[in-house]
Design a protein around this motif. Structure first.
Motif, PDB file in Angstrom:
ATOM      1  N   SER A   5     211.309 -44.831  10.655  1.00 24.72           N
ATOM      2  CA  SER A   5     210.844 -43.865  11.649  1.00 24.72           C
ATOM      3  C   SER A   5     210.138 -44.583  12.782  1.00 24.72           C
ATOM      4  O   SER A   5     209.663 -45.701  12.634  1.00 24.72           O
ATOM      5  CB  SER A   5     209.893 -42.855  10.998  1.00 24.72           C
ATOM      6  OG  SER A   5     208.760 -43.516  10.487  1.00 24.72           O
ATOM      7  N   LEU A   6     210.079 -43.905  13.912  1.00 23.26           N
ATOM      8  CA  LEU A   6     209.407 -44.451  15.083  1.00 23.26           C
ATOM      9  C   LEU A   6     207.939 -44.060  15.057  1.00 23.26           C
ATOM     10  O   LEU A   6     207.579 -42.975  14.622  1.00 23.26           O
ATOM     11  CB  LEU A   6     210.049 -43.907  16.363  1.00 23.26           C
ATOM     12  CG  LEU A   6     211.503 -44.281  16.616  1.00 23.26           C
ATOM     13  CD1 LEU A   6     212.034 -43.559  17.850  1.00 23.26           C
ATOM     14  CD2 LEU A   6     211.647 -45.780  16.794  1.00 23.26           C
ATOM     15  N   ASP A   7     207.074 -44.954  15.553  1.00 25.32           N
ATOM     16  CA  ASP A   7     205.672 -44.576  15.698  1.00 25.32           C
ATOM     17  C   ASP A   7     205.502 -43.855  17.029  1.00 25.32           C
ATOM     18  O   ASP A   7     206.467 -43.577  17.743  1.00 25.32           O
ATOM     19  CB  ASP A   7     204.752 -45.796  15.574  1.00 25.32           C
ATOM     20  CG  ASP A   7     204.862 -46.791  16.715  1.00 25.32           C
ATOM     21  OD1 ASP A   7     205.612 -46.530  17.685  1.00 25.32           O
ATOM     22  OD2 ASP A   7     204.197 -47.831  16.641  1.00 25.32           O
ATOM     23  N   LYS A   8     204.262 -43.529  17.390  1.00 22.66           N
ATOM     24  CA  LYS A   8     204.000 -42.760  18.614  1.00 22.66           C
ATOM     25  C   LYS A   8     204.352 -43.523  19.886  1.00 22.66           C
ATOM     26  O   LYS A   8     204.505 -42.928  20.936  1.00 22.66           O
ATOM     27  CB  LYS A   8     202.535 -42.329  18.643  1.00 22.66           C
ATOM     28  CG  LYS A   8     202.214 -41.320  17.578  1.00 22.66           C
ATOM     29  CD  LYS A   8     200.754 -40.928  17.601  1.00 22.66           C
ATOM     30  CE  LYS A   8     200.495 -39.953  16.471  1.00 22.66           C
ATOM     31  NZ  LYS A   8     199.091 -39.594  16.357  1.00 22.66           N
ATOM     32  N   LYS A   9     204.489 -44.833  19.773  1.00 20.79           N
ATOM     33  CA  LYS A   9     204.850 -45.642  20.937  1.00 20.79           C
ATOM     34  C   LYS A   9     206.325 -46.000  20.960  1.00 20.79           C
ATOM     35  O   LYS A   9     206.756 -46.834  21.735  1.00 20.79           O
ATOM     36  CB  LYS A   9     203.993 -46.910  20.982  1.00 20.79           C
ATOM     37  CG  LYS A   9     202.524 -46.607  21.233  1.00 20.79           C
ATOM     38  CD  LYS A   9     201.727 -47.870  21.385  1.00 20.79           C
ATOM     39  CE  LYS A   9     200.285 -47.526  21.682  1.00 20.79           C
ATOM     40  NZ  LYS A   9     199.475 -48.714  21.878  1.00 20.79           N
ATOM     41  N   GLY A  10     207.102 -45.388  20.068  1.00 24.50           N
ATOM     42  CA  GLY A  10     208.543 -45.608  20.054  1.00 24.50           C
ATOM     43  C   GLY A  10     208.992 -46.875  19.351  1.00 24.50           C
ATOM     44  O   GLY A  10     210.111 -47.316  19.533  1.00 24.50           O
ATOM     45  N   ARG A  11     208.110 -47.474  18.550  1.00 31.76           N
ATOM     46  CA  ARG A  11     208.466 -48.700  17.830  1.00 31.76           C
ATOM     47  C   ARG A  11     208.962 -48.329  16.431  1.00 31.76           C
ATOM     48  O   ARG A  11     208.472 -47.395  15.812  1.00 31.76           O
ATOM     49  CB  ARG A  11     207.246 -49.616  17.721  1.00 31.76           C
ATOM     50  CG  ARG A  11     206.689 -50.032  19.068  1.00 31.76           C
ATOM     51  CD  ARG A  11     205.424 -50.805  18.914  1.00 31.76           C
ATOM     52  NE  ARG A  11     204.400 -49.924  18.363  1.00 31.76           N
ATOM     53  CZ  ARG A  11     203.089 -50.082  18.539  1.00 31.76           C
ATOM     54  NH1 ARG A  11     202.639 -51.114  19.220  1.00 31.76           N
ATOM     55  NH2 ARG A  11     202.228 -49.239  18.025  1.00 31.76           N
ATOM     56  N   TRP A  12     209.921 -49.108  15.937  1.00 31.79           N
ATOM     57  CA  TRP A  12     210.419 -48.885  14.577  1.00 31.79           C
ATOM     58  C   TRP A  12     209.388 -49.345  13.572  1.00 31.79           C
ATOM     59  O   TRP A  12     208.847 -50.443  13.679  1.00 31.79           O
ATOM     60  CB  TRP A  12     211.724 -49.654  14.336  1.00 31.79           C
ATOM     61  CG  TRP A  12     212.908 -49.047  15.011  1.00 31.79           C
ATOM     62  CD1 TRP A  12     213.563 -49.536  16.085  1.00 31.79           C
ATOM     63  CD2 TRP A  12     213.561 -47.838  14.651  1.00 31.79           C
ATOM     64  NE1 TRP A  12     214.581 -48.716  16.436  1.00 31.79           N
ATOM     65  CE2 TRP A  12     214.610 -47.647  15.567  1.00 31.79           C
ATOM     66  CE3 TRP A  12     213.369 -46.879  13.668  1.00 31.79           C
ATOM     67  CZ2 TRP A  12     215.460 -46.553  15.520  1.00 31.79           C
ATOM     68  CZ3 TRP A  12     214.207 -45.780  13.618  1.00 31.79           C
ATOM     69  CH2 TRP A  12     215.239 -45.637  14.536  1.00 31.79           C
ATOM     70  N   ARG A  13     209.135 -48.550  12.592  1.00 29.17           N
ATOM     71  CA  ARG A  13     208.253 -48.938  11.491  1.00 29.17           C
ATOM     72  C   ARG A  13     209.151 -49.450  10.372  1.00 29.17           C
ATOM     73  O   ARG A  13     209.539 -48.709   9.480  1.00 29.17           O
ATOM     74  CB  ARG A  13     207.422 -47.751  11.029  1.00 29.17           C
ATOM     75  CG  ARG A  13     206.320 -47.409  11.995  1.00 29.17           C
ATOM     76  CD  ARG A  13     205.414 -46.362  11.447  1.00 29.17           C
ATOM     77  NE  ARG A  13     204.174 -46.321  12.211  1.00 29.17           N
ATOM     78  CZ  ARG A  13     203.280 -45.378  12.080  1.00 29.17           C
ATOM     79  NH1 ARG A  13     203.455 -44.401  11.221  1.00 29.17           N
ATOM     80  NH2 ARG A  13     202.181 -45.417  12.800  1.00 29.17           N
ATOM     81  N   SER A  14     209.442 -50.728  10.430  1.00 30.20           N
ATOM     82  CA  SER A  14     210.398 -51.298   9.485  1.00 30.20           C
ATOM     83  C   SER A  14     209.761 -52.262   8.488  1.00 30.20           C
ATOM     84  O   SER A  14     210.441 -52.780   7.619  1.00 30.20           O
ATOM     85  CB  SER A  14     211.491 -52.033  10.266  1.00 30.20           C
ATOM     86  OG  SER A  14     210.908 -53.041  11.073  1.00 30.20           O
ATOM     87  N   VAL A  15     208.457 -52.486   8.592  1.00 28.61           N
ATOM     88  CA  VAL A  15     207.771 -53.419   7.702  1.00 28.61           C
ATOM     89  C   VAL A  15     206.975 -52.609   6.680  1.00 28.61           C
ATOM     90  O   VAL A  15     206.273 -51.674   7.030  1.00 28.61           O
ATOM     91  CB  VAL A  15     206.816 -54.343   8.500  1.00 28.61           C
ATOM     92  CG1 VAL A  15     206.044 -55.249   7.568  1.00 28.61           C
ATOM     93  CG2 VAL A  15     207.598 -55.141   9.525  1.00 28.61           C
ATOM     94  N   THR A  16     207.085 -53.000   5.420  1.00 26.71           N
ATOM     95  CA  THR A  16     206.333 -52.342   4.353  1.00 26.71           C
ATOM     96  C   THR A  16     205.116 -53.186   4.007  1.00 26.71           C
ATOM     97  O   THR A  16     205.226 -54.399   3.834  1.00 26.71           O
ATOM     98  CB  THR A  16     207.203 -52.184   3.087  1.00 26.71           C
ATOM     99  OG1 THR A  16     208.347 -51.408   3.423  1.00 26.71           O
ATOM    100  CG2 THR A  16     206.441 -51.518   1.978  1.00 26.71           C
ATOM    101  N   VAL A  17     203.954 -52.534   3.922  1.00 25.17           N
ATOM    102  CA  VAL A  17     202.717 -53.195   3.531  1.00 25.17           C
ATOM    103  C   VAL A  17     202.227 -52.493   2.273  1.00 25.17           C
ATOM    104  O   VAL A  17     202.131 -51.272   2.242  1.00 25.17           O
ATOM    105  CB  VAL A  17     201.651 -53.103   4.650  1.00 25.17           C
ATOM    106  CG1 VAL A  17     200.346 -53.710   4.201  1.00 25.17           C
ATOM    107  CG2 VAL A  17     202.163 -53.754   5.916  1.00 25.17           C
TER     108      VAL A  17
END
Length: 108
Positions: A5-17
């Motif tokens: 999913s995209l964050d509020k700034k349009g970046r992909w959240r592709s890293v799991t922490v």
């Protein structure tokens, strides 16, 4: 695997922490997340990055407040019997006070 999913700034959240917490810490995190009405991911990310937590009053938040206040009341009854106050309870009371203060300012 969960959907990206995209964050509020349009970046992909592709890293799991991932990290481990105690059952007590998990309960406290869940309480704070419920009171804020945010997702756990957004709440933890906001706290870690020292962003403001904005609580929008909605039925889910009010239900969480009601349930948490009931839990606080039960804990206060236990304390009245001479037991010790736990830090988690004080943190929860502080969070409820902060939310209620913010909601009262919105109502004005």
């Amino acid at each position: 695997m969960s959907e990206k999913s995209l964050d509020k700034k349009g970046r992909w959240r592709s890293v799991t922490v991932g990290f481990r917490v105690s059952p007590e810490e998990n309960k406290q995190i869940d309480t704070m997340v419920g009171l804020c009405g945010m997702t756990k991911q957004d709440y933890i990310t906001s706290r870690l990055l020292e962003r403001d937590i904005i609580v929008n009053g909605n039925p889910r938040v009010f239900k969480a407040l009601r349930n948490t206040l009931y839990d606080v009341l039960e804990e206060l009854k236990r304390i009245k019997a001479g037991d010790e106050v736990e830090d988690e309870l004080l943190d929860t009371i502080r969070m409820i006070s902060w939310i209620m203060e913010g909601l009262s300012h919105e109502a004005r």
